[in-house]
Write a protein that holds these residues in place. Structure first.
Motif: not given
Lengths: 282, 737
Positions: A204-205, A261-263, A3-6, A33-35
């Motif tokens: 996703g947000y 990735v969760l933004l 799982v990454g984050i925006g 990750s950073l997205a």
């Protein structure tokens, strides 16, 4: 599934130092990750520049574009910028690319919107060669250059991912929508005779905490206003509770997603901490 | 709000009623050009799911409708003198006239103004309303008026059909297939109101003309059809009601809304009558439209947008299923060689919406009977009705010459690009062993190059040196020890050769250490890539000899089946496709010429490959590109190869040229396999994204293919419940990349 984050640079009015602080926390978080997302005609940060900044304050997490709109950028410039971010980060860049859906971005960049598919294909065909041959440096850390992902929902997109990329990045939506797209991406991959499986990224947000839902929804409605009432659908998919976040994560995991990735829909440091807490408990 | 509803069919009346129900202050007028009691066509059909949506939208009209319903759950098929029934398909029918009366009453109760015998001819007549709902049917005046905005397309089906009726009452939805001296006729018969039945007669255009129906009067049509379907009518006459022969128009529009105008029902979209969804779609449109206004109040733009977003995916799905169903009825004669059980199975699953498992859920005894029939037929186990235990079609054996495959699942052993000098590495050997234990009956190797220069990448396996043959002897024995069989796939990369391993992408030329390429014509695969040399006679002989030598080695190495790779733009494929073959000699030009060299190779290989062992060919059914190979060519190719001793075709598509437009939906290769198998009457393998036993059973039972190439299990699905690492998100499951 990872799982990454925006980064919060897609939210209007965000302070630069906050983006940096947000990135700085990533190495010591459960996120892998950073997205960043990409949009020209909006009060948002440029995707690869943001990742360059993130590279300076992290050493572990991957730095991903989910996605950059390839055709908006001249291929040589894109190759140069991506190679630079890759070098600055020690090979942590994951370059997700797609054609995007916003005509105004193309107008602003003075690129013919109708040619976007053609430009994109040429770009994908050229990028690896530019990095590998060393024509445009710095030399990539990983042989062959940064990992490339292709996004989009057309059969052409799946074919491009299978032909030119390391995987497929989905644009977001309920796990079932991701699963359908992932099936096609895998089918195209196998059909092309690529070894193994494509990397599959989803997104996703989220907006967590009291009063966050309404603000997050307002942001998404604004950011996706160009889609008309479809923005309401996107906004309705906003993850606003721990329950919805973990269900979303397990739904994506079941559908075969490799990295989700969760933004953030709200640019506040507490958002990072809340999501990290949810993910730590998994 | 002042609303005009143009057209008083079910969709128009229902939207008027629902909108007025929710907004009693809105001024709603329905304008219909016909009298209130005029209607064409007999009955309409709804599924139980559609009925639930009616109940939710407006209970009283739902109650009135269902009070008048005839409900049945059986589909009966009459074909070649046999009658086969399948249950569990709940449908309800009502006469169209009755439905309209009920909806008109509902409109009156709510105070909707109904104006009959009123036709609108001028766009200006639409002015002065806040909202115009155009439910004015398949020839919609509104759609034609604003064609620039709606961008409609209308395409006509090839078959002709006539909408008739009969007083004879049928107890089930009945398909009757009757062949006479003019051709094949199909009747779609369903109950209306318990007193009569709708009776739609359909045939292909050639049959229609041969029967003289193209210039028949209505009375002549009736008389002719009564004769064709005498066995179904038992002396009852057929009744006509404006029963002209028509070709079905499929309507679609780029958008269904423009300013304050929205298209619904047939005006917006139609779907082939053979899935009977016209009235259902119109009434579901009405519900979605009413819901849009519920959500957005008087905001017309938002409500119409919402309506379109809501309905698009549903309508797209129905239109896709309808296209499949239409394709089936346009090509039914292709399946007339099927025995009744398989014919019925195909018919029931034709639209792609019902699978094997779903059919079993609906009527397990029907599917059991299908299993018995299939197993008896393929295993020689005697009469199906004597069987008590029969495995599902996927688990039925397949015989090809002296080879018996114990089931229908095939696993590919994809390349890992780690071979050295054409020798597969130990990881590849381990993969083979794992696949041999997968339960699949057959393993297919990656492409084994017939010479060093035939390789796609330097890491590809080959079959051109004795050491390779020795290694394969060991590997085939290993597979045989696991009770599986193994096929050698032989190929020559042609103009797609000398590329880097496919870990980073396709067709990336080697830098520096490449080798010269051969192809039918000197055209590079990628722009600016290496240009292959056009093969001359000496090249052809040499390559042919290499195929022959590889086939001999494959036999000696113990392979059970040989699969020649003539697809995907590689060397042999480059002769077959007009996009890659520009030769002016005997090997270029017409298909017959382009096929000459591939068939020479085929014959030479068949000459040395043992008679008792089956021979397969992988080839492309379409190039997915303009002016390229099409399925009609592929049928001719299949016949030519069958004549030369080919037993099995692996039907592939695309990759001939870079600029193609592929389609990767579910079953994306199976439609091609279906055409080839059932036109050329040869066993086929299909692949694509086949991952479940349900898909394999469905494909094999319907006779769309004989074998299915399955995907290896997905890591996540398998690791998911093992639960190794906990804590770190990273380690919860096997990672994808």
């Amino acid at each position: 599934m990872r799982v990454g984050i925006g980064l919060p640079g897609g939210v209007p009015g965000v302070d630069g130092s906050m983006v940096i602080e947000w990135a700085r926390k990533a190495d010591d978080s459960p996120f892998t990750s950073l997205a960043v997302v990409d949009r020209y005609v909006y009060d948002s940060y440029e995707a690869l520049t943001s990742l360059a900044a993130a590279a300076a304050v992290t050493t572990r997490v991957k730095l991903a574009t989910t996605i950059v709109i390839g055709p908006l950028r001249n291929t040589a410039t894109l190759a140069k910028t991506a190679a630079t971010v890759d070098a600055l980060s020690g090979g942590r860049l994951v370059l997700g690319m797609a054609v995007g859906a916003r005509e105004d971005d193309y107008q602003a960049a003075n690129i013919d919107y109708r040619q976007r598919g053609k430009i994109f294909t040429q770009q994908l065909a050229a990028l690896r060669g530019l990095w590998e041959s060393g024509t445009i440096g710095p030399r990539p850390v990983r042989k062959g250059g940064p990992e490339i992902l292709v996004g989009g929902l057309s059969d052409q997109a799946y074919m491009r991912a299978a032909r030119y990329a390391d995987g497929y990045v989905h644009g977001g939506g309920p796990p079932r929508a991701f699963a359908r797209a992932a099936d096609r991406a895998r089918a195209a991959w196998r059909d092309a005779g690529r070894p193994g499986l494509p990397q599959l990224w989803g997104q996703g947000y989220f907006a967590l905490g009291e009063g966050a839902a309404a603000r997050g929804i307002a942001y998404l409605k604004d950011y996706y206003a160009f889609t008309g009432p479809f923005a309401d659908r996107i906004a309705a998919g906003l993850l606003t509770t721990t329950q919805s976040v973990i269900q979303y994560i397990s739904g994506y995991e079941e559908a075969g997603c490799g990295e989700l990735v969760l933004l953030p829909a709200i640019a506040e440091p507490s958002q990072f901490d809340r999501l990290a807490e949810v993910c730590r408990s998994l | 709000m002042k609303i005009l509803v143009l057209g008083g069919g079910p969709g128009g009346l229902y939207s008027a009623a629902l909108l007025r129900k929710n907004h009693p202050d809105w001024d709603i007028t329905v304008v219909e050009r016909n009298p209130h009691d005029a209607t064409y066509g007999w009955g309409v059909v709804f599924s139980d799911r559609t009925l639930s949506s009616f109940r939710e939208a407006d209970y009283p009209s739902y109650r009135d409708i269902t009070n008048q319903f005839v409900v049945w759950d059986t589909i009966e098929v009459r074909y070649r003198g046999e009658t086969i029934r399948c249950g569990g398909n709940v449908f309800a029918g009502i006469s169209r006239k009755l439905l309209l009366m009920l909806l008109q009453n509902r409109c009156r109760e709510f105070g909707v103004k109904l104006k009959f015998l009123t036709e609108m001819r001028e766009p200006s007549e639409l002015d002065g309303y806040d909202l115009v709902i155009a439910s004015d049917g398949v020839n919609s005046f509104v759609r034609r008026t604003y064609a620039e905005e709606f961008k409609p397309s209308v395409t006509y089906g090839q078959t002709r059909f006539a909408w008739l009726g009969t007083r004879k009452v049928f107890d089930a939805f009945t398909f009757s297939f009757r062949r006479n001296e003019h051709g094949l006729f199909q009747a779609h018969i369903y109950p209306n109101d318990g007193l009569a039945s709708t009776f739609i007669v359909q045939c292909d255009p050639q049959t229609w003309r041969r029967a003289g129906l193209d210039h028949a009067t209505e009375a002549e049509t009736v008389a002719y059809c009564e004769k064709v379907f005498a066995g179904d009518l038992n002396g009852e006459p057929l009744l006509a009601n404006k029963s002209d022969w028509i070709a079905f128009p499929t309507v679609s529009n780029k958008t269904w809304r423009f300013r304050n105008i929205v298209l619904i029902g047939d005006a917006a979209h139609t779907a082939d009558f053979t899935i009977g969804s016209g009235t259902k779609m119109a009434m579901e449109d009405a519900i979605a439209l009413a819901n849009g206004f519920e959500r957005y109040g008087g905001n017309i733009d938002a409500a119409l947008n919402d309506f379109e977003l809501e309905r698009r995916p549903a309508i797209d799905g129905i239109q896709r299923a309808a296209a499949e169903s239409n394709r089936y009825f346009e090509t039914t004669t292709r399946y007339e060689y099927f025995e009744p059980m398989q014919f019925v199975y195909y018919l029931l699953t034709r639209s792609g919406r019902i699978s094997y498992d779903e059919l079993r859920r609906r009527d397990s005894s029907f599917v059991d009977a299908m299993d018995r029939w299939f197993y008896a037929r393929t295993s020689g186990a005697g009469h199906p009705n004597k069987l008590i235990v029969a495995p599902s079609p996927m688990l039925a054996p397949l015989n090809l010459r002296d080879l018996t495959l114990r089931n229908r699942a095939v696993m590919p052993a994809p390349a890992n690009y780690a071979a050295r000098d054409g020798m597969p590495d130990e990881a590849y050997a381990a993969q083979l062993d794992e696949l041999a234990q997968s339960g699949a009956s057959l393993i297919v190797t990656d492409i084994l190059a017939i010479s060093p220069a035939a390789r796609i990448t330097p890491g590809c396996s080959g079959l051109y040196r004795p050491e390779q043959a020795a290694m394969w002897s060991r590997l085939t024995k290993q597979v045989h020890d696991r009770q599986a069989k193994i096929a050698a796939r032989l190929g020559h990369a042609g103009r797609r050769g000398a590329t880097r391993a496919r870990n980073e992408g396709l067709d990336l030329p080697l830098i520096g250490d490449g080798w010269p390429l051969l192809s039918a014509s000197p055209i590079s695969f990628i722009p600016g890539g290496p240009v292959p040399r056009e093969m001359d006679r000496a090249d052809m002989d040499q390559i042919c000899d290499q195929f022959v030598r590889a086939a001999q080695m494959a036999d000696e190495a113990g392979f059970d089946l040989l699969d020649l790779h003539f697809a995907h733009g590689y060397l042999i494929a480059s002769f077959i496709s007009p996009l890659t073959n520009r030769r002016r000699d005997n090997y270029g030009g017409a298909l017959e010429n382009r096929l000459r060299y591939p068939l020479e190779v085929l014959e030479a290989v068949r000459g040395v490959w043992p008679e008792r062992k089956p021979l397969g060919v992988a080839y492309s059914a379409t190039d997915w590109a303009r002016n390229g190979l099409e399925p009609e060519d592929a049928i001719a190719i299949a016949r030519a190869m069958k004549d030369r001793g080919v037993d099995l075709l692996d039907v592939l598509a695309g990759q001939t040229v870079l600029e193609s437009r592929p389609v990767f939906g579910p079953y994306f290769l199976t439609a091609f396999s279906d055409v080839i198998r059932n036109e050329a009457h040869i066993a086929t393998i299909t692949g694509g994204d086949i991952t479940s036993t349900d898909q394999v059973n469905n494909i094999v039972a319907a006779g769309r293919a004989d074998l299915c190439l399955m995907e290896p299990p997905r890591l996540n699905a398998h690791y998911r419940y093992i639960g190794t690492d906990t804590g770190a998100i990273d380690g919860r499951t096997g990672s994808q990349g």
